[in-house]
Write a protein that holds these residues in place. Structure first.
Motif, PDB file in Angstrom:
ATOM      1  N   LEU A 170      32.300  69.733  18.249  1.00 23.44           N
ATOM      2  CA  LEU A 170      32.206  71.190  18.349  1.00 23.44           C
ATOM      3  C   LEU A 170      31.149  71.613  19.365  1.00 23.44           C
ATOM      4  CD1 LEU A 170      33.032  73.986  17.266  1.00 23.44           C
ATOM      5  CD2 LEU A 170      31.288  73.708  15.482  1.00 23.44           C
ATOM      6  N   VAL A 174      31.744  73.914  22.494  1.00 20.12           N
ATOM      7  CA  VAL A 174      30.994  75.171  22.612  1.00 20.12           C
ATOM      8  C   VAL A 174      30.243  75.220  23.928  1.00 20.12           C
ATOM      9  CG1 VAL A 174      29.010  76.424  21.691  1.00 20.12           C
ATOM     10  CG2 VAL A 174      30.794  75.616  20.142  1.00 20.12           C
ATOM     11  N   TRP A 189      25.451  79.450  20.066  1.00 20.71           N
ATOM     12  CA  TRP A 189      26.808  79.699  19.576  1.00 20.71           C
ATOM     13  C   TRP A 189      27.204  78.672  18.520  1.00 20.71           C
ATOM     14  CZ3 TRP A 189      29.485  83.895  19.723  1.00 20.71           C
ATOM     15  CH2 TRP A 189      29.323  84.810  20.775  1.00 20.71           C
ATOM     16  N   ILE A 193      28.991  79.708  14.958  1.00 24.19           N
ATOM     17  CA  ILE A 193      30.297  79.208  14.543  1.00 24.19           C
ATOM     18  C   ILE A 193      30.190  78.430  13.232  1.00 24.19           C
ATOM     19  CG2 ILE A 193      32.156  77.629  15.176  1.00 24.19           C
ATOM     20  CD1 ILE A 193      31.686  78.493  18.089  1.00 24.19           C
ATOM     21  N   ASP A 194      29.140  77.637  13.093  1.00 23.77           N
ATOM     22  CA  ASP A 194      28.945  76.891  11.848  1.00 23.77           C
ATOM     23  C   ASP A 194      28.804  77.837  10.658  1.00 23.77           C
ATOM     24  OD1 ASP A 194      29.066  74.561  13.238  1.00 23.77           O
ATOM     25  OD2 ASP A 194      26.921  74.112  13.172  1.00 23.77           O
ATOM     26  N   ILE A 196      30.067  80.853  10.422  1.00 20.60           N
ATOM     27  CA  ILE A 196      31.377  81.460  10.188  1.00 20.60           C
ATOM     28  C   ILE A 196      32.269  80.516   9.378  1.00 20.60           C
ATOM     29  CG2 ILE A 196      33.508  82.184  11.348  1.00 20.60           C
ATOM     30  CD1 ILE A 196      31.741  83.282  13.608  1.00 20.60           C
ATOM     31  N   ILE A 197      32.159  79.219   9.628  1.00 13.70           N
ATOM     32  CA  ILE A 197      32.949  78.233   8.886  1.00 13.70           C
ATOM     33  C   ILE A 197      32.470  78.118   7.438  1.00 13.70           C
ATOM     34  CG2 ILE A 197      33.490  75.759   8.728  1.00 13.70           C
ATOM     35  CD1 ILE A 197      33.344  75.679  11.800  1.00 13.70           C
TER      36      ILE A 197
END
Length: 474
Positions: A170, A174, A189, A193-194, A196-197
């Protein structure tokens, strides 16, 4: 999901097989996703460090190791309280709540402007994340028999390794696609993203996690299945007492807490290759590799770790012998350390050595499955022992990397490789100690028990028969 359950039912599974299908699906789906995000949010600092965070935050000396040390300190502080909270607050509430906490903190990391802010965030994040590992092993031991536990523990452990594997991939993606977008560096970022997961998976846990058999109210289990779930482990979970000082006296008066804690406190340090991202630091220090290569190449170690974990756990469930996995792990890490110590060895051999070191993670699932089996007759002792094993390993982790694997030692890590060889030798000694004490307890139980739940053999039988009887009892 429901279609899958109906398909299994259509094949006329027996009641117990149907129960296993359900708890495998609902327990493992959440536990594995939770642990996946646990490791994803934990390993992202290592990936961010080699992907621009070091330069952006002007990190110097051993500040990277200090970040990991403060996380470990938080992990230690939260370990026992989190395990005890599972005896008070339903696991379906407590575990997802802690996941939400560390998910929010992951978002916060994307906004830091100094390394000192990361110090504080990671300490609190360690407290929240310490709920997951020992807590899940406690839940698994509450639902599965010893002959079923190894594979489930391995699947759970592998999900964390998959988080590490995915984090590297990832971060590379990214960095390639998002670096500089909206004025944010690629490593920032990664944390966004982490986060959001992580949060949707926590919400999933609130709805489907079943607690333990004695208290479960899961909508997908019938009344008869709830009774069966408790009955399946009734012989190994009979000591239901309120928490008190007698609990501490009982636990500290037996060998189990001391020996199991010592086993993982030592054997867990074989994971230092991966937990400190030594391969990534090595690649960055010797130069000649792009950021994406530095993020991607260590994934080979994680892939081998997952393979070793699943294969070894499947074998231990069939053989009911846990100790050979620790011998395999210690041997592999000794070979790896020797290959790296011989610094003039070819680069290809060093790649092989780092990848082979992934075998160290095979001992994690096996060791905790072994402890679950040893303490199966006392649910409170089991919860405390599992948490203590992880706690004492992290007590060592709090200072171990700073002393033996400082970032300033890259790329050789000479002290660390010598320490690794010593740790592997100590692992073999402690493995033998636990093996001996467990069998001594089996023999003592077989000698004094009468006809009953344990189905103990008559006096005068050979030790091997006593051990087999103990396995049947489990």
């Amino acid at each position: 999901m429901l279609a899958r359950l109906r398909a299994h039912a259509g094949r006329r599974l027996g009641p117990e097989s149907m129960l296993l299908v359900k708890i495998d699906w609902f327990i493992l789906s959440y536990c594995c996703l939770m642990y996946f995000t646990n490791y994803l949010d934990r390993s992202n600092v290592s990936n961010a460090y080699v992907s621009g965070m070091k330069e952006d935050l002007h990190m110097v000396g051993t500040q990277f190791n200090q970040i990991n040390t403060l996380f470990t300190c938080g992990y230690i502080v939260g370990m026992i309280p989190n395990s005890l909270m599972l005896q008070v607050v339903p696991p379906r509430i407590w575990l997802p709540s802690m996941q939400i906490v560390w998910g929010i903190l992951t978002f916060c990391t994307s906004t830091v402007t100094s390394v000192h802010q990361i110090f504080g965030i990671r300490f609190v994040q360690g407290i929240a994340e310490s709920s997951t590992f020992a807590g899940t092993h406690y839940i698994l031991g509450s639902w599965y028999r010893a002959s079923e536990l190894g594979k489930r523990s391995a699947v759970f452990t592998s999900s964390g390794l998959a988080g590490t594997l995915f984090s590297g991939v990832l971060q590379a993606a990214v960095y390639r696609h998002l670096n500089g977008v909206a004025g944010r560096a690629g490593w920032r970022w990664l944390f966004i993203i982490d986060g959001i997961i992580t949060l949707p998976i926590a919400c999933y846990g609130f709805f489907i996690f079943p607690d333990v058999p004695a208290t479960t109210k899961a909508f997908y289990l019938s009344d008869s299945e709830r009774v069966l779930a408790s009955k399946r482990l009734s012989m190994t979970d009979t000591s239901r007492r309120p928490l008190s000082w007698d609990t501490a006296k009982r636990v500290l008066g037996r060998w189990r807490w001391y020996a199991c804690s010592l086993l993982f406190a030592i054997s867990g340090e074989t994971e230092s290759f991966g937990s400190n991202n030594l391969m990534g630091q090595w690649l960055k220090a010797i130069g000649g590799y792009t950021v994406e290569q530095i993020d991607n190449y260590p994934s080979g170690m994680t892939a081998f770790a997952i393979t070793s974990t699943l294969v070894c756990a499947t074998w231990t469930d069939r053989s009911q012998r846990r100790w050979p996995v620790l011998v395999y792990m210690a041997t592999a890490c000794t070979v790896s350390a020797i290959c790296i110590l011989v610094w003039r060895s070819p680069t290809g051999l060093k790649f092989f050595a780092y990848y082979l070191a992934g075998a160290s993670y095979a001992g994690q699932a096996t060791t905790f499955a072994w402890a679950n089996q040893i303490c199966a007759d006392d649910y409170q002792e089991r919860a405390i022992v599992l948490a203590s094993m992880n706690m004492w390993n992290n007590v060592i982790n709090a200072w171990w990397p700073l002393v033996l694997y400082p970032a300033t030692d890259a790329p050789r890590f000479h002290k660390g490789m010598i320490a690794m060889i010593a740790v592997c030798a100590a692992t073999l000694v402690v493995t033998w100690l636990v093996w001996y004490l467990e069998r001594r307890e089996w023999r003592q139980r077989a000698a004094v028990s009468e006809v009953g739940n344990e189905a103990a053999p008559e006096k005068g039988v050979e030790d091997e028969k006593a051990i087999n009887a103990q396995k049947d009892w489990q």
